[in-house]
Scaffold this motif. Structure first.
Motif, PDB file in Angstrom:
ATOM      1  N   ASN A 141     -58.144 -63.856  21.804  1.00 31.96           N
ATOM      2  CA  ASN A 141     -58.884 -63.287  20.753  1.00 31.96           C
ATOM      3  C   ASN A 141     -60.059 -64.467  20.308  1.00 31.96           C
ATOM      4  N   LYS A 194     -62.709 -63.688  22.614  1.00 33.25           N
ATOM      5  CA  LYS A 194     -63.370 -62.266  22.477  1.00 33.25           C
ATOM      6  C   LYS A 194     -64.106 -62.210  21.205  1.00 33.25           C
ATOM      7  N   TYR A 195     -63.875 -63.025  20.284  1.00 31.44           N
ATOM      8  CA  TYR A 195     -64.621 -62.754  18.901  1.00 31.44           C
ATOM      9  C   TYR A 195     -65.555 -63.917  18.558  1.00 31.44           C
ATOM     10  N   ASP A 239     -61.897 -71.401  16.439  1.00 30.41           N
ATOM     11  CA  ASP A 239     -63.085 -70.823  17.212  1.00 30.41           C
ATOM     12  C   ASP A 239     -64.381 -70.970  15.991  1.00 30.41           C
ATOM     13  N   ARG A 258     -57.408 -53.004  13.636  1.00 28.38           N
ATOM     14  CA  ARG A 258     -58.472 -53.758  14.062  1.00 28.38           C
ATOM     15  C   ARG A 258     -59.441 -53.679  13.010  1.00 28.38           C
ATOM     16  N   GLU A 259     -59.998 -54.872  12.931  1.00 26.65           N
ATOM     17  CA  GLU A 259     -60.910 -55.038  11.730  1.00 26.65           C
ATOM     18  C   GLU A 259     -62.033 -54.032  12.055  1.00 26.65           C
ATOM     19  N   GLU A 319     -68.495 -57.182  15.937  1.00 28.96           N
ATOM     20  CA  GLU A 319     -67.355 -57.187  17.217  1.00 28.96           C
ATOM     21  C   GLU A 319     -68.061 -56.991  18.342  1.00 28.96           C
ATOM     22  N   GLY A 374     -59.827 -53.774  22.417  1.00 32.07           N
ATOM     23  CA  GLY A 374     -58.515 -54.435  21.986  1.00 32.07           C
ATOM     24  C   GLY A 374     -57.510 -53.430  21.312  1.00 32.07           C
ATOM     25  N   THR A 375     -56.140 -53.507  21.552  1.00 30.76           N
ATOM     26  CA  THR A 375     -55.311 -52.593  21.007  1.00 30.76           C
ATOM     27  C   THR A 375     -54.988 -52.834  19.555  1.00 30.76           C
ATOM     28  N   GLY A 376     -55.152 -54.034  19.018  1.00 32.58           N
ATOM     29  CA  GLY A 376     -54.679 -54.151  17.592  1.00 32.58           C
ATOM     30  C   GLY A 376     -53.260 -54.390  17.738  1.00 32.58           C
ATOM     31  N   LEU A 381     -51.895 -59.443  17.717  1.00 34.47           N
ATOM     32  CA  LEU A 381     -51.101 -60.437  16.884  1.00 34.47           C
ATOM     33  C   LEU A 381     -49.911 -59.744  16.251  1.00 34.47           C
TER      34      LEU A 381
HETATM   35  P1  ADP Z   1     -57.058 -56.698  19.355  1.00 38.95           P
HETATM   36  O1  ADP Z   1     -56.315 -56.539  20.560  1.00 38.95           O
HETATM   37  O2  ADP Z   1     -57.724 -55.717  18.513  1.00 38.95           O
HETATM   38  O3  ADP Z   1     -57.686 -58.162  19.375  1.00 38.95           O
HETATM   39  P2  ADP Z   1     -55.212 -58.194  17.766  1.00 38.95           P
HETATM   40  O4  ADP Z   1     -53.893 -57.702  17.091  1.00 38.95           O
HETATM   41  O5  ADP Z   1     -55.153 -59.471  18.616  1.00 38.95           O
HETATM   42  O6  ADP Z   1     -55.841 -57.012  18.384  1.00 38.95           O
HETATM   43  O7  ADP Z   1     -56.424 -58.627  16.686  1.00 38.95           O
HETATM   44  C1  ADP Z   1     -56.289 -57.580  15.494  1.00 38.95           C
HETATM   45  C2  ADP Z   1     -57.796 -57.744  14.765  1.00 38.95           C
HETATM   46  O8  ADP Z   1     -57.766 -59.193  14.341  1.00 38.95           O
HETATM   47  C3  ADP Z   1     -58.802 -57.844  15.919  1.00 38.95           C
HETATM   48  O9  ADP Z   1     -59.329 -56.418  16.295  1.00 38.95           O
HETATM   49  C4  ADP Z   1     -59.992 -58.582  15.245  1.00 38.95           C
HETATM   50  O10 ADP Z   1     -60.664 -57.600  14.396  1.00 38.95           O
HETATM   51  C5  ADP Z   1     -59.042 -59.548  14.335  1.00 38.95           C
HETATM   52  N1  ADP Z   1     -59.326 -60.988  14.811  1.00 38.95           N
HETATM   53  C6  ADP Z   1     -58.012 -61.481  15.652  1.00 38.95           C
HETATM   54  N2  ADP Z   1     -58.513 -62.698  15.942  1.00 38.95           N
HETATM   55  C7  ADP Z   1     -59.616 -63.084  15.609  1.00 38.95           C
HETATM   56  C8  ADP Z   1     -60.597 -64.208  15.753  1.00 38.95           C
HETATM   57  N3  ADP Z   1     -60.087 -65.254  16.343  1.00 38.95           N
HETATM   58  N4  ADP Z   1     -61.817 -64.069  15.167  1.00 38.95           N
HETATM   59  C9  ADP Z   1     -62.108 -62.908  14.570  1.00 38.95           C
HETATM   60  N5  ADP Z   1     -61.459 -61.847  14.400  1.00 38.95           N
HETATM   61  C10 ADP Z   1     -60.245 -61.931  14.878  1.00 38.95           C
END
Ligand code: ADP
Length: 664
Positions: free
Chosen positions: A415, A418-419, A449, A468-469, A474, A479-481, A484
């Motif tokens: 993550n 990715k972000y 990060d 997912r946000e 982004e 991603g699958t949401g 986490l």
């Molecule tokens: P995804 O597969 O979409 O990454 P996660 O469950 O891992 O699913 O994360 C859910 C959401 O949380 C992400 O879609 C993102 O919007 C936000 N997110 C997670 N980690 C971070 C991060 N390090 N920085 C910013 N946003 C994050």
């Protein structure tokens, strides 16, 4: 008040029957009684001339025979509620002891006044007995018969209330004295009897919950109003064993004794409520399932389209080696994502079904750093991210589910990659915290990060599945949401905590704290060149591959043959059994067994093989199946297989498992 208004004839009859008329008015506020009497009554009482109603009242009470005083008091109290009759002795100031039959009932009274009235008859001359012990016995019998008749009537009304299938409860407003509670009300309240109801009345009433908040005010208002009712829904004994949902109607009325009383009737609607809730849950479940299917089909379709599209392009540009190779890489990438998506969904299903368990082995915490550095390498190279790690630990050897620990950190790090936009930086800090639990160590891993950050509104939903946000900044991050929510579930099973601090545009910091059991012995040294070793063990071995899917069979045979093994394929369990029976013992060194197959599945085939009467029954069997749950592994072992490898095949895992089984 004049009670001498009856006709002459009536007056004569009454006089001849030695029966006087009386009326008592009790002031409810002061309790003061006033006795009004006609002439005969005054004669029978021997009232002094000119006595006021108050004086007459006191005079009468003062002349009741002391032995019958208690009896008389009961009777008088009872009159307020029921028509009653009594025979008692009265000490007439002139005539001496006389026997009096008195019957009376409640009469309409003015505000604040309780009125009763009736007849007072001298029956001394009709009593045939002498004034001796027998008289008293007779008196007792007469009164007891009168009382029994009254009790029979009361019981009759109570029984009538008890056979109703609605509950009824009545209690006085001041004093909260239970007037009655029928059998259905006792059942709904979970009470054994009215005495217990009386003891716990305040507690029970104060616990009642009202889904409609206005009801409380309406019920309070009833106290000052009469002739109005409140209809409402309520929960009796909420959250307890005897929880009961009821439709109720309450009204306040005045009892014959002048008290204000609350009477409530209830209908038990618990079954209806349970059904309604079950329906709502089913509907919510079905909505969740539909939204799950929508997100799954969307999320699966995206990488699937890439695989199909790239495969087509690859076919079209087959001759251009570099281009075809690039498409191949894209296919590998997308199918890798597809696989991780499917694994995540399986993982989630397992967590949600409560089947998630820990597979603890000995592990060196420092491995986290080494493995992760390699894993993150590509991501970091592609985005020119800086990557720092710091480690500060005392204990290195622990017992834990290393796969899950790694998965937690991999999810957080991917993550972060990715972000975090190009040029950002990611830091992973691993440190040991003081731990007061004997035999355990506490580790804190922070993944920090400098990425896009997480909005305060989204933070509470961060760990929810399939959320997912989805912000513009982004970019095209896939991603699958699920990542986490899996991380959170794993942290929970391990008894740890996870926290996040984040600021939009500045970055995020995820902190995981996990307790691990400390390992007592040193871990066995890792095999130096494991790959070379298993190749030696496997070289020249003949494998019977039982697989009904032609493509899967082809992929597996190619992998096995590339590793120097000979393979023969059986298209289902029955064919495999026949091939094994025809071959000499020891011809096949190992069987790789699919589970779901037509005719004879993997479990049946294994049991049939294990039942053979010769050494072929001992041929090692490894289940190779898409059924990747821990229970599937257990089922394979229970059927007699030696090991279990999940599909899609990961070559090193398969090789390692085969070598392990062949080594014995
Ligand atoms: P995804 O597969 O979409 O990454 P996660 O469950 O891992 O699913 O994360 C859910 C959401 O949380 C992400 O879609 C993102 O919007 C936000 N997110 C997670 N980690 C971070 C991060 N390090 N920085 C910013 N946003 C994050």
């Amino acid at each position: 008040m004049d009670l001498n208004t009856h006709s002459d004839l009536a007056g004569e009859i009454l006089r001849e029957s030695r029966a006087g008329l009386w009326r008592v008015e009790t002031d409810l506020a002061t309790g003061q009684g006033r006795l009004y009497a006609d002439e005969v009554m005054d004669e029978l009482l021997g009232t002094p001339a000119g006595a006021s109603p108050e004086e007459r009242f006191a005079f009468h009470i003062g002349h009741v025979h002391p032995e019958d005083a208690a009896l008389f008091r009961d009777y008088a109290a009872n009159l307020a509620e029921n028509r009653s009759e009594i025979v008692y002795r009265y000490l007439h100031p002139a005539a001496g002891e006389m026997y009096v039959r008195c019957c009376g009932k409640r009469l309409p009274g003015g505000p604040g006044v309780l009125a009763t009235g009736g007849i007072h008859q001298d029956i001394s001359d009709v009593i045939p007995l002498e004034r001796d012990g027998q008289t008293e016995q007779w008196l007792a019998e007469v009164n007891s018969n009168l009382r029994q008749e009254q009790v029979r009537q009361e019981n009759y009304y109570r029984e009538l209330l008890d056979v109703q299938n609605c509950g009824l409860m009545a209690y006085t407003l001041p004093g909260h004295r239970v007037i009655h509670m029928n059998a259905e009300a006792l059942r709904m309240y979970g009470l054994p009897d009215i005495d217990e109801a009386q003891r716990r009345l305040n507690e029970i009433v104060s616990k009642i919950q009202y889904p409609d908040q206005d009801v409380v005010e309406k019920l309070k208002a009833l106290r000052t109003q009469s002739d109005s009712t409140v209809d409402y829904e309520c929960i009796i004994n909420p959250g307890e064993e005897h929880e009961c949902h009821a439709l109720a109607q309450t009204r306040v009325f005045q009892t014959p004794s002048g008290d204000r009383a609350v009477v409530t009737t209830f209908i038990d609607i618990s079954t209806t409520v349970t059904l309604k809730n079950a329906l709502e849950r089913a509907e919510a479940g079905s909505r969740a399932k539909t939204s799950f299917l929508f997100s799954m089909s969307h999320d699966l379709r995206t990488p699937m389209n890439a695989v199909i599209g790239c495969a087509e392009l690859m076919e079209r540009h087959w001759a251009e080696r570099d281009r075809a190779y690039a498409y191949l890489q894209k296919i590998k990438e997308s199918s890798g994502f597809l696989l991780s998506l499917i694994n995540n969904v399986l993982e989630m299903a397992r967590i949600e079904s409560g089947k998630e368990m820990l597979r603890e082995t000995q592990w060196d915490v420092r491995e986290l750093n080494e493995t992760l550095c390699t894993i993150m390498e590509t991501g970091i190279q592609n985005k020119q991210l800086e990557f720092h790690t710091t480690t500060n630990i005392q204990h290195t050897k622990v017992i834990c589910d290393a796969m899950k620990v790694r998965e937690i950190i991999i999810n957080l790090l991917s993550n972060a990659v990715k972000y975090t936009p190009v040029g950002g930086s990611i830091t992973m800090e691993l440190e040991e915290l003081p731990c007061d639990r004997e035999g355990y160590a506490l580790y804190r891993t922070s993944v920090i990060d400098t990425g896009i950050g997480i909005s305060p509104e989204y933070q509470p939903h961060l760990f929810d599945s399939f959320t997912r946000e989805r912000r513009a900044d982004e970019g095209n991050v896939v991603g699958t949401g699920l990542g986490l929510s899996i991380v959170k579930a794993f942290v929970d099973v391990m008894g740890g905590t996870i926290d996040v601090e984040s600021e939009m545009g500045k970055g995020s910091k995820f902190t995981v704290i996990l307790p691990h059991k400390l390992a007592r012995e040193e871990a066995a040294p890792a095999t130096q060149d494991e790959k070379a070793e298993y190749l030696v063990v496997l070289a020249g071995k003949r494998i019977l591959l039982v697989e009904d899917n032609e493509l899967n069979a082809e992929i597996a045979s190619t992998i096995l043959e590339d590793a120097g093994l000979t393979t023969e394929v059986a298209a289902d369990g029955a064919i495999a059994l026949a091939m094994l029976k025809q071959a000499a013992p020891g011809y096949y060194d190992l069987i790789l067994m699919d589970i779901q197959m037509p005719h004879m599945d993997g479990y049946q085939t294994t049991r049939a093989i294990r039942a053979l009467p010769d050494p072929r029954a001992q041929t090692p069997i490894i289940a190779m199946t898409a059924n990747a749950f821990e229970e599937d592994r257990a089922a394979a072992l229970a059927a007699g297989m030696n090991d279990h490898v999940a599909k899609p095949i990961e070559v090193p895992k398969l090789m390692r498992a085969m070598a392990r089984v062949l080594r014995g």
